[in-house]
Design a protein around this motif. Structure first.
Motif, PDB file in Angstrom:
ATOM      1  N   GLU A  87      36.100  55.150  29.021  1.00  0.00           N
ATOM      2  CA  GLU A  87      36.449  54.377  30.215  1.00  0.00           C
ATOM      3  C   GLU A  87      37.553  53.387  29.873  1.00  0.00           C
ATOM      4  O   GLU A  87      37.661  52.898  28.756  1.00  0.00           O
ATOM      5  CB  GLU A  87      35.239  53.671  30.804  1.00  0.00           C
ATOM      6  N   TRP A  88      38.382  53.135  30.871  1.00  0.00           N
ATOM      7  CA  TRP A  88      39.523  52.247  30.636  1.00  0.00           C
ATOM      8  C   TRP A  88      39.849  51.486  31.917  1.00  0.00           C
ATOM      9  O   TRP A  88      40.182  52.037  32.938  1.00  0.00           O
ATOM     10  CB  TRP A  88      40.738  53.037  30.141  1.00  0.00           C
ATOM     11  N   GLY A  89      39.639  50.194  31.825  1.00  0.00           N
ATOM     12  CA  GLY A  89      40.064  49.308  32.895  1.00  0.00           C
ATOM     13  C   GLY A  89      39.008  49.005  33.928  1.00  0.00           C
ATOM     14  O   GLY A  89      38.176  49.843  34.266  1.00  0.00           O
ATOM     15  N   HIS A  90      39.052  47.786  34.420  1.00  0.00           N
ATOM     16  CA  HIS A  90      38.183  47.365  35.518  1.00  0.00           C
ATOM     17  C   HIS A  90      38.574  45.941  35.863  1.00  0.00           C
ATOM     18  O   HIS A  90      38.943  45.150  34.990  1.00  0.00           O
ATOM     19  CB  HIS A  90      36.709  47.417  35.091  1.00  0.00           C
ATOM     20  N   PHE A 120      46.722  50.491  42.325  1.00  0.00           N
ATOM     21  CA  PHE A 120      45.680  50.625  41.308  1.00  0.00           C
ATOM     22  C   PHE A 120      45.531  52.114  41.035  1.00  0.00           C
ATOM     23  O   PHE A 120      45.109  52.869  41.925  1.00  0.00           O
ATOM     24  CB  PHE A 120      44.356  50.045  41.800  1.00  0.00           C
ATOM     25  N   GLU A 121      45.856  52.536  39.809  1.00  0.00           N
ATOM     26  CA  GLU A 121      45.930  53.970  39.542  1.00  0.00           C
ATOM     27  C   GLU A 121      45.282  54.339  38.202  1.00  0.00           C
ATOM     28  O   GLU A 121      45.399  53.602  37.221  1.00  0.00           O
ATOM     29  CB  GLU A 121      47.389  54.431  39.525  1.00  0.00           C
ATOM     30  N   ASP A 122      44.591  55.474  38.198  1.00  0.00           N
ATOM     31  CA  ASP A 122      44.103  56.115  36.978  1.00  0.00           C
ATOM     32  C   ASP A 122      43.157  55.228  36.173  1.00  0.00           C
ATOM     33  O   ASP A 122      43.103  55.323  34.938  1.00  0.00           O
ATOM     34  CB  ASP A 122      45.280  56.548  36.091  1.00  0.00           C
ATOM     35  N   ILE A 123      42.400  54.392  36.833  1.00  0.00           N
ATOM     36  CA  ILE A 123      41.439  53.522  36.164  1.00  0.00           C
ATOM     37  C   ILE A 123      40.066  54.197  36.205  1.00  0.00           C
ATOM     38  O   ILE A 123      39.662  54.762  37.224  1.00  0.00           O
ATOM     39  CB  ILE A 123      41.399  52.133  36.829  1.00  0.00           C
ATOM     40  N   ARG A 124      39.349  54.158  35.093  1.00  0.00           N
ATOM     41  CA  ARG A 124      38.084  54.896  34.973  1.00  0.00           C
ATOM     42  C   ARG A 124      36.957  53.946  34.584  1.00  0.00           C
ATOM     43  O   ARG A 124      37.020  53.298  33.535  1.00  0.00           O
ATOM     44  CB  ARG A 124      38.228  56.008  33.933  1.00  0.00           C
ATOM     45  N   LYS A 125      35.926  53.861  35.424  1.00  0.00           N
ATOM     46  CA  LYS A 125      34.806  52.948  35.191  1.00  0.00           C
ATOM     47  C   LYS A 125      33.532  53.718  34.906  1.00  0.00           C
ATOM     48  O   LYS A 125      32.946  54.325  35.791  1.00  0.00           O
ATOM     49  CB  LYS A 125      34.603  52.046  36.414  1.00  0.00           C
ATOM     50  N   ASP A 126      33.132  53.688  33.648  1.00  0.00           N
ATOM     51  CA  ASP A 126      31.900  54.357  33.238  1.00  0.00           C
ATOM     52  C   ASP A 126      30.824  53.296  32.997  1.00  0.00           C
ATOM     53  O   ASP A 126      30.887  52.207  33.585  1.00  0.00           O
ATOM     54  CB  ASP A 126      32.162  55.201  31.989  1.00  0.00           C
ATOM     55  N   ASN A 136      28.148  48.001  36.413  1.00  0.00           N
ATOM     56  CA  ASN A 136      28.171  49.146  35.503  1.00  0.00           C
ATOM     57  C   ASN A 136      28.301  50.447  36.290  1.00  0.00           C
ATOM     58  O   ASN A 136      27.488  50.736  37.176  1.00  0.00           O
ATOM     59  CB  ASN A 136      26.880  49.160  34.669  1.00  0.00           C
ATOM     60  N   GLY A 137      29.309  51.233  35.985  1.00  0.00           N
ATOM     61  CA  GLY A 137      29.521  52.493  36.684  1.00  0.00           C
ATOM     62  C   GLY A 137      29.918  52.347  38.129  1.00  0.00           C
ATOM     63  O   GLY A 137      29.817  53.295  38.912  1.00  0.00           O
ATOM     64  N   SER A 138      30.417  51.163  38.517  1.00  0.00           N
ATOM     65  CA  SER A 138      30.660  50.859  39.930  1.00  0.00           C
ATOM     66  C   SER A 138      32.062  50.301  40.125  1.00  0.00           C
ATOM     67  O   SER A 138      32.539  49.498  39.322  1.00  0.00           O
ATOM     68  CB  SER A 138      29.623  49.835  40.414  1.00  0.00           C
ATOM     69  N   GLY A 139      32.722  50.722  41.204  1.00  0.00           N
ATOM     70  CA  GLY A 139      34.032  50.162  41.531  1.00  0.00           C
ATOM     71  C   GLY A 139      35.079  50.584  40.521  1.00  0.00           C
ATOM     72  O   GLY A 139      35.437  49.796  39.644  1.00  0.00           O
ATOM     73  N   GLY A 140      35.581  51.820  40.632  1.00  0.00           N
ATOM     74  CA  GLY A 140      36.495  52.355  39.620  1.00  0.00           C
ATOM     75  C   GLY A 140      37.590  51.394  39.229  1.00  0.00           C
ATOM     76  O   GLY A 140      37.853  51.171  38.053  1.00  0.00           O
ATOM     77  N   ALA A 141      38.243  50.777  40.198  1.00  0.00           N
ATOM     78  CA  ALA A 141      39.301  49.810  39.910  1.00  0.00           C
ATOM     79  C   ALA A 141      38.810  48.375  40.051  1.00  0.00           C
ATOM     80  O   ALA A 141      39.096  47.527  39.211  1.00  0.00           O
ATOM     81  CB  ALA A 141      40.503  50.048  40.823  1.00  0.00           C
ATOM     82  N   ILE A 142      38.063  48.078  41.127  1.00  0.00           N
ATOM     83  CA  ILE A 142      37.647  46.702  41.412  1.00  0.00           C
ATOM     84  C   ILE A 142      36.197  46.673  41.872  1.00  0.00           C
ATOM     85  O   ILE A 142      35.783  47.472  42.718  1.00  0.00           O
ATOM     86  CB  ILE A 142      38.519  46.061  42.515  1.00  0.00           C
ATOM     87  N   THR A 143      35.442  45.734  41.332  1.00  0.00           N
ATOM     88  CA  THR A 143      34.163  45.322  41.901  1.00  0.00           C
ATOM     89  C   THR A 143      34.284  43.854  42.262  1.00  0.00           C
ATOM     90  O   THR A 143      34.610  43.031  41.401  1.00  0.00           O
ATOM     91  CB  THR A 143      33.007  45.512  40.909  1.00  0.00           C
ATOM     92  N   THR A 144      34.046  43.527  43.528  1.00  0.00           N
ATOM     93  CA  THR A 144      34.173  42.137  43.949  1.00  0.00           C
ATOM     94  C   THR A 144      32.904  41.652  44.634  1.00  0.00           C
ATOM     95  O   THR A 144      32.281  42.378  45.406  1.00  0.00           O
ATOM     96  CB  THR A 144      35.379  41.930  44.888  1.00  0.00           C
ATOM     97  N   ASN A 165      41.427  56.922  40.784  1.00  0.00           N
ATOM     98  CA  ASN A 165      40.471  56.098  40.050  1.00  0.00           C
ATOM     99  C   ASN A 165      39.105  56.769  40.061  1.00  0.00           C
ATOM    100  O   ASN A 165      38.788  57.573  40.941  1.00  0.00           O
ATOM    101  CB  ASN A 165      40.389  54.709  40.681  1.00  0.00           C
ATOM    102  N   MET A 166      38.279  56.437  39.076  1.00  0.00           N
ATOM    103  CA  MET A 166      36.985  57.085  38.932  1.00  0.00           C
ATOM    104  C   MET A 166      35.902  56.082  38.570  1.00  0.00           C
ATOM    105  O   MET A 166      36.144  55.138  37.812  1.00  0.00           O
ATOM    106  CB  MET A 166      37.073  58.155  37.830  1.00  0.00           C
ATOM    107  N   ALA A 167      34.709  56.273  39.135  1.00  0.00           N
ATOM    108  CA  ALA A 167      33.517  55.525  38.722  1.00  0.00           C
ATOM    109  C   ALA A 167      32.384  56.513  38.501  1.00  0.00           C
ATOM    110  O   ALA A 167      32.365  57.600  39.083  1.00  0.00           O
ATOM    111  CB  ALA A 167      33.135  54.489  39.766  1.00  0.00           C
ATOM    112  N   ARG A 168      31.424  56.130  37.683  1.00  0.00           N
ATOM    113  CA  ARG A 168      30.341  57.036  37.342  1.00  0.00           C
ATOM    114  C   ARG A 168      29.302  57.158  38.459  1.00  0.00           C
ATOM    115  O   ARG A 168      28.755  58.237  38.683  1.00  0.00           O
ATOM    116  CB  ARG A 168      29.662  56.549  36.046  1.00  0.00           C
ATOM    117  N   ASN A 169      29.032  56.050  39.176  1.00  0.00           N
ATOM    118  CA  ASN A 169      27.938  56.088  40.147  1.00  0.00           C
ATOM    119  C   ASN A 169      28.312  55.664  41.570  1.00  0.00           C
ATOM    120  O   ASN A 169      27.864  56.268  42.528  1.00  0.00           O
ATOM    121  CB  ASN A 169      26.780  55.189  39.682  1.00  0.00           C
ATOM    122  N   ARG A 170      29.099  54.582  41.714  1.00  0.00           N
ATOM    123  CA  ARG A 170      29.329  54.029  43.054  1.00  0.00           C
ATOM    124  C   ARG A 170      30.775  53.547  43.178  1.00  0.00           C
ATOM    125  O   ARG A 170      31.305  52.896  42.284  1.00  0.00           O
ATOM    126  CB  ARG A 170      28.407  52.821  43.315  1.00  0.00           C
TER     127      ARG A 170
END
Length: 591
Positions: A250-253, A270-276, A304-312, A327-332
């Protein structure tokens, strides 16, 4: 003919090399650690910034238009309580070398072009940014109506310390009268555009000893070859995820915490960010005691696993003219998670209650209505008034106390999230494989075999682009918000229309669950998942969004309820006293 071909190939090769050299000449800076509450950091477009670990903003981070920020594996940008991130890709400021024909070397000897009198020439005050009088620095940024002019200090302005030639944080927004005039002492209030130009012009350097050229020459950036290249010009700001080889997971958040002073993103990609689920395991808050242990545990679970680029979690979040791509997230929330602060912050309320704070009027956003056009009944005495940033009235809470009530869904209600585009973002619950190939480690999602069940962080894939939800503890704080419908807002009892019509686009987003267990919650909401105690009104373009539950494709194997594992190709709305309204086309003139 052969010579022509050789010359053409040589020209192409030379062109490729020149592009490579040009990119290589742009300096790269690795960023981690923190910005103290008293400090300001300015990112400039001449530099590529790489966030490779946690970077916590407790003070103010200003980002110039055209700047690129890369996220390396495990890098996170955290906007903390009281912290500010101002990333305005529409910012504009122009340098006039000789306003009214002055010669600074003669008129402002001995500092000349480095003189503060020259820098502030023609600048009346920060409420008069767009004055037509001759000025050394002309501010031409179009201000957003959702920030009241009386609150520019609170959201946008910083201080120039003339004694140290340093930009510092304006920590007391009520001290404007003390610092208003450029001749009133060492500290002067400046706009974020002025602060950025002060840095690009290298005026932060000591003109007597460190850089005498700033006294005798017109302002230039480092390596600049003309007098205008210090200008702040509108250009998208880019946050881009960058894996480090095949072993990265995972890279970036970006996390905007409850009580954030501001997270202002306008004209940003916001591009190509991966949230695991491998990074959000360390404490966000480092205070001791059981309450903070509970907060850390809850915040980690929600991010955790939420908001591929941003969780606010913050009402002080602006997302205007933004693009979320790949962008990608594992769960939400493959791109964005919009969440309510968890109950654990209640001890920070500072004696305030919902009744003492009051509620936003259900006419605050005129476009949030019932089907018959009457004001939303779901927003009647339910949405706590946690900030008045668009109003002239005083703020009801300090940043610390606001943590107890903060809610990023309120930012949507107040029109701070509009003109948004989501393309090819996805949530994917799949089996993660780590293999050794030729002596090198490779990490990848193996979708050819069922994913682990139970999965430690949750057995669901929800909201390929957006996940928006409240929390169980605050069932009474129902809220109805809109995407693509925010065209005006009531400010001081007057309807103020936004300069451009709102829009919402969701193209090619997906929620994918590769589990095989009948106890899995499957995939829901290819573009948007509307969660607990939240209702949504949406108008926009939905194209090629979908949910996938590969191992439940065969009803003969899993029974007649197989459809329950893949629901809401565009939108899924959870059944918790909520409703969904889909309205017309994005080009509609009326409802």
């Amino acid at each position: 003919m052969q010579r022509l071909i050789r010359l053409s190939l040589f020209s192409i090769l030379l062109g490729i090399l020149s592009v490579g050299v040009g990119f290589a000449q742009k300096p790269t800076v690795f960023v981690s650690g923190s910005i103290k509450p008293s400090d300001v950091r300015i990112f400039q477009k001449d530099t590529i910034y790489i966030i490779d670990r946690d970077y916590v903003v407790g003070g103010t981070l200003l980002i110039e238009p055209g700047t690129t920020i890369h996220f390396n594996p495990n890098g996170r940008l955290i906007d903390s309580t009281g912290g500010r991130i101002i990333a305005d890709g529409f910012a504009k400021a122009t340098y006039n070398q000789s306003p009214d024909g002055i010669n600074p070397v003669v008129n402002y000897e001995p500092l000349g072009y480095a003189s503060f009198d020259y820098f502030f020439y023609g600048a009346v005050d920060q409420y008069n940014d767009n004055a037509t009088t001759a000025r050394t620095v002309s501010i031409e940024t179009k201000k957003d109506p959702t920030v009241n002019t009386d609150k520019y200090n609170y959201i946008f302005h910083v201080l120039l310390d003339k004694s140290t030639r340093k930009i510092v944080n304006l920590q007391d927004p009520n001290a404007y009268s003390k610092y208003r005039n450029s001749s009133s002492g060492n500290y002067v209030v400046v706009s974020y555009e002025q602060a950025m130009m002060f840095k690009t012009a290298r005026l932060n350097n000591d003109p007597e000893n460190f850089d005498p050229n700033v006294k005798t020459l017109p302002w230039k950036r480092i390596g600049g070859n003309n007098v205008n290249n210090v200008n702040i010009t509108p250009e998208p700001i880019n946050f881009i995820g960058k894996p480090a080889g095949n072993y990265s997971r995972e890279w970036g958040h970006i996390i905007v915490l409850p009580g954030s002073r501001a997270a202002f993103f306008r004209n940003v990609n916001f591009e190509d960010i991966r949230k695991d689920t491998t990074v959000d395991r360390q404490n966000i808050y480092h205070q001791d005691g059981a309450p903070y242990a509970a907060i850390n545990n809850r915040i980690n679970k929600l991010t955790n696993g939420s908001g591929g680029a941003i969780t606010t979690f913050s009402s002080r979040t602006w997302l205007i003219d933004v693009n979320f791509r790949n962008n990608m997230a594992r769960n939400r929330g493959g791109a964005l998670s919009i969440l309510q602060t968890p109950q654990e912050f209640a001890f920070l309320a500072g004696g305030n209650t919902a009744n003492s704070l009051g509620y936003y009027s259900n006419t605050k956003n005129p476009y949030l209505t019932n089907k018959d056009g009457s004001p939303s009944t779901l927003n009647t005495n339910t949405v706590i008034k946690i900030d008045n940033i668009d109003e002239s009235t005083a703020e009801p809470l300090s940043d610390v106390n606001r943590q107890a009530f903060d809610d990023a869904r309120v930012a949507v209600l107040l029109g701070r999230m509009r003109r948004m585009n989501f393309e090819n973002n996805y949530v994917q619950l799949a089996k993660v494989e780590v293999v050794n190939q030729g002596g090198q480690t490779k990490t990848y999602d193996n979708t050819d075999v069922p994913a682990t069940y139970p999965y430690s962080n949750g057995n669901y894939a929800q909201g390929g682009a957006i996940y928006i939800a409240g929390v169980n503890e605050y069932k009474d704080r129902l809220i109805e918000v809109g995407l693509g419908v925010n065209n005006s807002i009531m400010i001081d009892n007057k309807e103020v229309f936004f300069p451009e019509q709102d829009f919402f686009k969701a193209i090619g987003n997906e929620a994918r669950n590769f589990q095989q267990s009948l106890s899995s919650e499957g995939a829901r909401g290819g573009a948007i998942y509307v969660g607990k105690y939240t209702s949504l009104i949406v108008s926009g373009e939905f194209t090629n969004n979908q949910t996938k539950a590969k191992y439940f494709d065969n009803p003969d194997s899993y029974g007649e309820n197989v459809h329950l594992y893949s629901q809401g190709g565009a939108i899924f709305c959870e059944n918790t006293t909520g409703r969904l309204q889909v309205r017309g086309a994005p080009s509609r003139e009326t409802f």
